[in-house]
Structures are given as structure tokens and as C-alpha cells.
Design a protein around this motif. Sequence first.
Motif, short mmCIF file in Angstrom:
data_model
loop_
_atom_site.label_atom_id
_atom_site.label_comp_id
_atom_site.label_asym_id
_atom_site.label_seq_id
_atom_site.Cartn_x
_atom_site.Cartn_y
_atom_site.Cartn_z
N SER A 1 75.05 29.22 50.99
CA SER A 1 74.21 30.19 50.28
C SER A 1 73.39 30.95 51.32
CB SER A 1 73.27 29.45 49.32
OG SER A 1 72.32 30.32 48.77
N ILE A 2 73.38 32.28 51.22
CA ILE A 2 72.69 33.12 52.19
C ILE A 2 71.57 33.89 51.49
CG2 ILE A 2 72.91 35.03 53.84
CD1 ILE A 2 74.44 32.55 54.64
N THR B 1 83.58 31.01 38.73
CA THR B 1 82.33 30.64 38.08
C THR B 1 81.80 29.31 38.63
OG1 THR B 1 83.02 31.80 36.07
CG2 THR B 1 81.22 30.21 35.85
N SER B 2 82.70 28.38 38.93
CA SER B 2 82.29 27.11 39.52
C SER B 2 81.63 27.34 40.87
CB SER B 2 83.52 26.20 39.68
OG SER B 2 83.14 24.97 40.28
N GLN B 3 82.19 28.25 41.67
CA GLN B 3 81.61 28.56 42.98
C GLN B 3 80.22 29.14 42.84
OE1 GLN B 3 84.04 31.12 45.38
NE2 GLN B 3 85.66 29.62 45.66
N VAL B 4 80.06 30.08 41.93
CA VAL B 4 78.77 30.76 41.82
C VAL B 4 77.71 29.82 41.22
CG1 VAL B 4 78.97 31.83 39.51
CG2 VAL B 4 77.76 33.02 41.33
N ILE B 5 78.11 28.92 40.32
CA ILE B 5 77.17 27.93 39.79
C ILE B 5 76.70 27.01 40.91
CG2 ILE B 5 77.01 25.85 38.35
CD1 ILE B 5 78.71 27.30 36.26
N HIS B 6 77.64 26.59 41.75
CA HIS B 6 77.29 25.73 42.90
C HIS B 6 76.23 26.40 43.76
CE1 HIS B 6 79.12 22.51 45.77
NE2 HIS B 6 77.83 22.65 45.97
N ALA B 7 76.45 27.67 44.07
CA ALA B 7 75.49 28.41 44.90
C ALA B 7 74.14 28.56 44.20
CB ALA B 7 76.07 29.78 45.24
N MET B 8 74.15 28.82 42.90
CA MET B 8 72.90 29.01 42.17
C MET B 8 72.09 27.71 42.11
SD MET B 8 73.57 31.69 39.03
CE MET B 8 75.03 30.91 38.34
N LEU B 9 72.76 26.58 41.96
CA LEU B 9 72.05 25.30 41.88
C LEU B 9 71.41 24.92 43.20
CD1 LEU B 9 74.44 23.19 39.60
CD2 LEU B 9 72.16 24.05 39.03
#
Length: 339
Positions: free
Chosen positions: A119-120, A242-250
Motif C-alpha cells: 500500500s502506497i 476486489t480481493s486485492q483492493v480490500i486487502h489494501a484498504m484493510l
Amino acid sequence: MNFMQGNAKYTTIAAWASAVARALRASGIDPESVFEEAGLSLTEIESEPDSRIAIEKMTLFWQAVESTTESLAFGLTVGRYAYPMHFRSLGLLMMTSETLAQAFERLPDYYALVSNSASIKLQRTPQLIGFTITPLNGVEISEMAIDAFFATLMHHGELMIGHSNFIQAVELIRETPKDVRPWQTCFNSPVSFEQTANCLWMDRNMLERATVMADPSQALKNEQAVRQYLEKMQALSWREKTSQVIHAMLVDGEASLFKAAQIYNLSERTLSRYLKSEGTSFRTILQEKRKELAHYYLLNSDLSITQVADKLGYSSLSNFTRVFHLWYGVSPSLYRLRV
């Protein structure tokens, strides 16, 4: 665009491995055996610089590099051999930006071209801009890779404004090495270790000065090329994306359908429809990711059960405990003890 062996969900651009090969050769080391040790082909990578390497493979490769060079600081050397052109349109986009600040502002949006395993984000104070890299929990990234990326950013900035005095401080998660001089010498600024985040702090005023290579029209073309590359790279299912973006958001806070849809420039309704066509939903994927990360935190961190619940977005400890029991058949505390 090809993916190398391994899980292709989290990948990095092959140009990184090519830069390491150049650094090894410059240090008098034959890179072939190092690549072979990690199960990679140097010939294949150099013939397909736009290809992707699974992050597990790249992490094994960095371990082989550390073992061969017997240097914890070799990532800093790699930064001198990772040229803008090797990162294709993203490197050229940085070079043609009107200011270094503008170049860094663009990087969080397009960093996935380099690697989608972290995450950047940018932090700002009146005097400083902080470029922060946070590895996704459960995705192992070599500390040398972080060193190499920060060193690369510094050298690219030096090309753009003629010096590297814009670096004011460096914060690293890695343990304090016995000899800190390589890091202090490389960045020519205070370097602190065992921090909560990897952050490159830069002088905001210097970053906002015009660069010698500024070319707005060319920058626009380069940005379009970056977008096209990312579209090809993201040839994944909507479930995977969506799994990737959820991972980054968490990593940074709450995950929501609204935020996920925004990232892909979609409406919530459209993203929900795409997921439904694949037999799933945002809520289902969020629960799957929470289950995965709950396992990771309980096994690999000292966070309390309450902190884990909060980090995964649960409103109360009781809610988290109830859901966890449905997942694993035991309470979080008992699961931690057993596993």
C-alpha cells in the motif's frame, strides 16, 4: 505480458530483477546462479522486461542476493542501476512531470505497475512530503526491496532536479543493522530503524520546483501508456481485483464497496453486478479476506484480540469473536494458543 512461476495475484515488474542483475555484475558477481537459486531465468526476464514475477519468487530472489553478496545493504546498490526507462512508461512519466512533487503525487495511483503487493500513500506537513510503503499483511516483501525502491526514488529525483538534497529523513521498519553507515551514506540524511512504517521524508519546497526534463504533453502520453499497461496487468476476475483492493484498504482502515468502486472508476451498483455475475459479492469477499487476515494477525503479530478485531473493521470484540468461532470453531484466543 507473461507471469513467471508462482502465485500471480501479487507480482512485481521484471525490471527489478534486471536492475539487480546489473548491480551484481557491477559488483563482480555472476547473476546467473543467483537467479537459478530462486527458480528464475535471467535470459527470460531480460528478453521480456514487461513481464511480471510472482512476489514469492522475488522474495526468494532477494534472499539469494543477500546470501551471495553477504550484504544486508545491497538493495541500496541496486537503486543506482534501476533506471527510469526500465520501469517503462511509469519511469518516463516521472521524468517528464513538471515538478518532482507532481511525479511523487502520481506514484500512489500507478505504483501497481511496479508491484501490487504494498500500500502506497503520501503524508504531508507544511515543510515535508512523506512517501510511505506498507507491505500488505500476509504478503512477504524483502527489506532489501524497500531499500532498493527508496534508493531508486532518490536517484530518479536526482536526475530530475540535479541533486538529492531533497531527502530529509528515512524511516525503515527493518531491524537496526550492526553497521548503519551504508544507509546514512546512501541517503545522506538521518535514517531511523525499527519504525512503524517505511517512509522517505522529502523537502516539499525543493519538490515543487520545475524540473529540467518537464514535458507536459509527453507526460500525458506516458500516463496513457501506464493506464494501458495496468489494464493488461489487471486481466484478473473482478473477484480477484476486489480481493486485492480490500486487502489494501484493510491495511489503512475500513474497507467499503464505495471505496472499492471508486478505485476502479465504477459505481457501486456496477461493481456489485460484476461480482454477482461471478457468483460472489463484496460482502462475501470482505469476509474471506477478514478470515485470512485474522489467521495472519493471530499467528504473526503481538496484537491483542481486541486490536485484531478493530484492525479488521469489527465494531466490537464480541462480534469478531462470534464470527471467528463460525470460521474456525474456536475462540480467537484458543486458536492462537493451538496454532
